[in-house]
Design a protein around this motif. Structure first.
Motif, PDB file in Angstrom:
ATOM      1  N   ASN A 279       5.307   7.965  -5.228  1.00 55.40           N
ATOM      2  CA  ASN A 279       3.957   8.092  -4.651  1.00 55.40           C
ATOM      3  C   ASN A 279       3.802   9.304  -3.733  1.00 55.40           C
ATOM      4  O   ASN A 279       2.759   9.477  -3.096  1.00 55.40           O
ATOM      5  CB  ASN A 279       3.548   6.813  -3.923  1.00 55.40           C
ATOM      6  CG  ASN A 279       4.323   6.575  -2.626  1.00 55.40           C
ATOM      7  OD1 ASN A 279       5.151   7.389  -2.206  1.00 55.40           O
ATOM      8  ND2 ASN A 279       4.058   5.438  -1.983  1.00 55.40           N
ATOM      9  N   ALA A 347       4.683   2.576   1.385  1.00 55.93           N
ATOM     10  CA  ALA A 347       3.666   2.026   0.482  1.00 55.93           C
ATOM     11  C   ALA A 347       2.272   2.491   0.855  1.00 55.93           C
ATOM     12  O   ALA A 347       1.396   2.599  -0.019  1.00 55.93           O
ATOM     13  CB  ALA A 347       3.737   0.502   0.485  1.00 55.93           C
ATOM     14  N   ASP A 350      -1.564   0.770  -0.175  1.00 56.12           N
ATOM     15  CA  ASP A 350      -1.258  -0.231  -1.202  1.00 56.12           C
ATOM     16  C   ASP A 350      -0.505  -1.429  -0.621  1.00 56.12           C
ATOM     17  O   ASP A 350      -0.532  -2.518  -1.203  1.00 56.12           O
ATOM     18  CB  ASP A 350      -0.420   0.394  -2.319  1.00 56.12           C
ATOM     19  CG  ASP A 350      -1.226   1.366  -3.169  1.00 56.12           C
ATOM     20  OD1 ASP A 350      -2.470   1.315  -3.095  1.00 56.12           O
ATOM     21  OD2 ASP A 350      -0.608   2.183  -3.882  1.00 56.12           O
ATOM     22  N   THR A 353      -2.705  -4.855   0.444  1.00 53.77           N
ATOM     23  CA  THR A 353      -3.367  -5.788  -0.451  1.00 53.77           C
ATOM     24  C   THR A 353      -2.353  -6.478  -1.350  1.00 53.77           C
ATOM     25  O   THR A 353      -1.367  -5.868  -1.797  1.00 53.77           O
ATOM     26  CB  THR A 353      -4.397  -5.058  -1.340  1.00 53.77           C
ATOM     27  OG1 THR A 353      -3.739  -4.005  -2.052  1.00 53.77           O
ATOM     28  CG2 THR A 353      -5.518  -4.479  -0.490  1.00 53.77           C
ATOM     29  N   ARG A 355      -0.916  -8.109  -4.767  1.00 52.37           N
ATOM     30  CA  ARG A 355      -1.012  -7.579  -6.135  1.00 52.37           C
ATOM     31  C   ARG A 355      -1.758  -8.516  -7.066  1.00 52.37           C
ATOM     32  O   ARG A 355      -2.062  -8.172  -8.201  1.00 52.37           O
ATOM     33  CB  ARG A 355       0.384  -7.304  -6.675  1.00 52.37           C
ATOM     34  CG  ARG A 355       1.282  -8.523  -6.781  1.00 52.37           C
ATOM     35  CD  ARG A 355       2.693  -8.154  -7.236  1.00 52.37           C
ATOM     36  NE  ARG A 355       3.576  -9.308  -7.261  1.00 52.37           N
ATOM     37  CZ  ARG A 355       4.855  -9.242  -7.603  1.00 52.37           C
ATOM     38  NH1 ARG A 355       5.403  -8.087  -7.919  1.00 52.37           N
ATOM     39  NH2 ARG A 355       5.604 -10.336  -7.602  1.00 52.37           N
ATOM     40  N   ASP A 362       4.236  -8.486  -3.470  1.00 45.49           N
ATOM     41  CA  ASP A 362       5.281  -7.752  -4.165  1.00 45.49           C
ATOM     42  C   ASP A 362       6.563  -7.808  -3.340  1.00 45.49           C
ATOM     43  O   ASP A 362       6.553  -8.238  -2.184  1.00 45.49           O
ATOM     44  CB  ASP A 362       4.842  -6.309  -4.470  1.00 45.49           C
ATOM     45  CG  ASP A 362       4.669  -5.438  -3.227  1.00 45.49           C
ATOM     46  OD1 ASP A 362       5.432  -5.606  -2.243  1.00 45.49           O
ATOM     47  OD2 ASP A 362       3.772  -4.570  -3.241  1.00 45.49           O
TER      48      ASP A 362
END
Length: 402
Positions: A279, A347, A350, A353, A355, A362
């Motif tokens: 990312n 992260a 992301d 929230t 998944r 997660d």
């Protein structure tokens, strides 16, 4: 301390690795990675079957003396097994409290009758155990327990009658037995007058209430004892002298399985690094430096753990021998908690929230949430620092409220 492996130890590692490859197949293959911290509810019955499969092939009670059903393995053999078990991503075992804590405690402090009664079912994973230490008013300060037990005569012999409440009782909902610290001498205070009792949970005087955690599981429980009973001879050590037994058990808690735990930590760190690369977070020099620092600290932690375990094997006490157990708990608890925080920073948005609905976390979100407890359970940081200050450095005791 020699950290290299002998030819025999390398051969043993190959044996363990091959056995796991051969047996983590079929239905057992689906269990890989299940049941870790915050996920103890996952496939419990299936993991119990896997544990009994391990037992049938001689892979339980590895460090116990052979006369009590163990394998009598050396420290390094035990380390190798736990490392290879973690590397194989084998499922979390369901009888850690019985095999790694109560069993060694009975071997050290129990009567021969207690050993013959309770050790074989632990080796075979036929009876599961939980730990009745913490209370609402006695978490970090175990000497403040208020659960009481009195000895009464009955038609089938003398029995302890127990009244009180325990909390944070891991896996009580799956257990048949609980080892309980209770105050058995009226008027006693602090470390005096406590006894270490083994109590059956399947009786009218025991109520187990699971506590739903933020990770969505219910590993922890409240356990209420209301006139619960256990036989008079199911006290480990002398009545009123349970503090020493309880502390002896906590010494076993930080045993060789922590090396396997650190293999799991390395896998989590690798996941965070992979996410950072994918990312773009790895391009941030500050985050990249923190990831590198975490990797170095993990290597140092492993060497320090091996050194501490070697000292204990050589006969040094956890506190008198330099506080190895307390140091290790402080180090890995803080490291793992920081890793959870770092995972959420990597992260980014992301991580905020789930998944999926309604609350599908997660692995890194679960790591962050569960690791908040790492500096509390198994002996809080405050208590570990007090142990080091008072028992190792000889500093004055912390003032207590009148």
């Amino acid at each position: 301390m020699d950290l290299t492996y002998s030819t025999e130890e390398q051969s043993f590692r190959a044996e363990v690795r091959a056995w796991l490859q051969d047996h983590l197949t079929g239905d057992f293959a689906a269990l890989k990675g299940l049941g870790g911290p915050g996920r103890d509810h996952e496939a419990h019955d299936e993991r119990l079957a896997w544990n009994r499969h391990l037992a049938a092939h001689g892979w339980t009670a590895l460090g116990w003396p052979e006369e009590y059903g163990g394998r009598g393995f050396s420290l390094m053999q035990q380390v190798i097994f736990h490392e290879e078990y973690a590397r194989a991503d084998a499922p979390a075992r369901v009888n850690h409290l019985g095999e790694e804590l109560l069993g060694p405690t009975l071997i050290a402090f129990g009567t021969e009758e207690q050993k013959q009664r309770f050790l074989p079912p632990i080796v075979a994973v036929e009876e599961l155990w939980c730990q009745g230490y913490s209370e609402p008013g006695a978490g970090s300060d175990l000497a403040n327990v208020s659960t009481r037990a009195r000895l009464e005569a009955g038609p089938d012999g003398d029995q302890w009658v127990i009244d009180g409440q325990k909390v944070w009782t891991s896996l009580a909902q799956f257990s048949q037995w609980c080892f309980v610290i209770a105050r058995t001498e009226p008027g006693s205070q602090r470390h005096q007058g406590l006894s270490f009792l083994m109590v059956p949970l399947d009786q009218d005087g025991v109520e187990v209430r699971p506590i739903e955690q933020i990770t969505s599981g219910s590993e922890f429980n409240e356990v209420f004892f209301t006139g619960a009973r256990t036989d008079a001879d199911l006290v480990v050590g002398e009545p009123g002298h349970g503090w020493g037994v309880a502390m002896g058990l906590l010494g076993f808690e930080r045993g060789v399985s922590t090396l396997g735990q650190q293999v799991g930590f390395a896998r989590e760190l690798e996941t965070v690094v992979e996410l950072a690369r994918s990312n773009g977070a790895y391009d941030d020099p500050v985050l990249r430096d923190r990831l590198a620092r975490a990797a170095v600290e993990l290597d140092v932690m492993r060497v320090n753990a091996l050194r501490g375990l070697s000292a204990l094997t050589a006969g040094s006490d956890s506190s008198a021998g330099g506080g190895a157990g307390s140091i290790a708990k402080l180090v890995w608890g803080g490291w793992h908690r920081r890793l959870g925080e770092l995972a959420m920073e990597v992260a980014g948005a992301d991580g905020l929230t789930a998944r999926g609905a309604p609350y599908d976390l997660d692995p890194l979100q679960r790591l962050f949430l569960f690791s908040r407890a790492d500096t509390i359970y198994g002996g809080s940081d405050e208590v570990q620092r007090n142990i080091l200050a008072e028992r190792v450095l000889g500093l004055p005791r912390e003032p207590r409220p009148a």
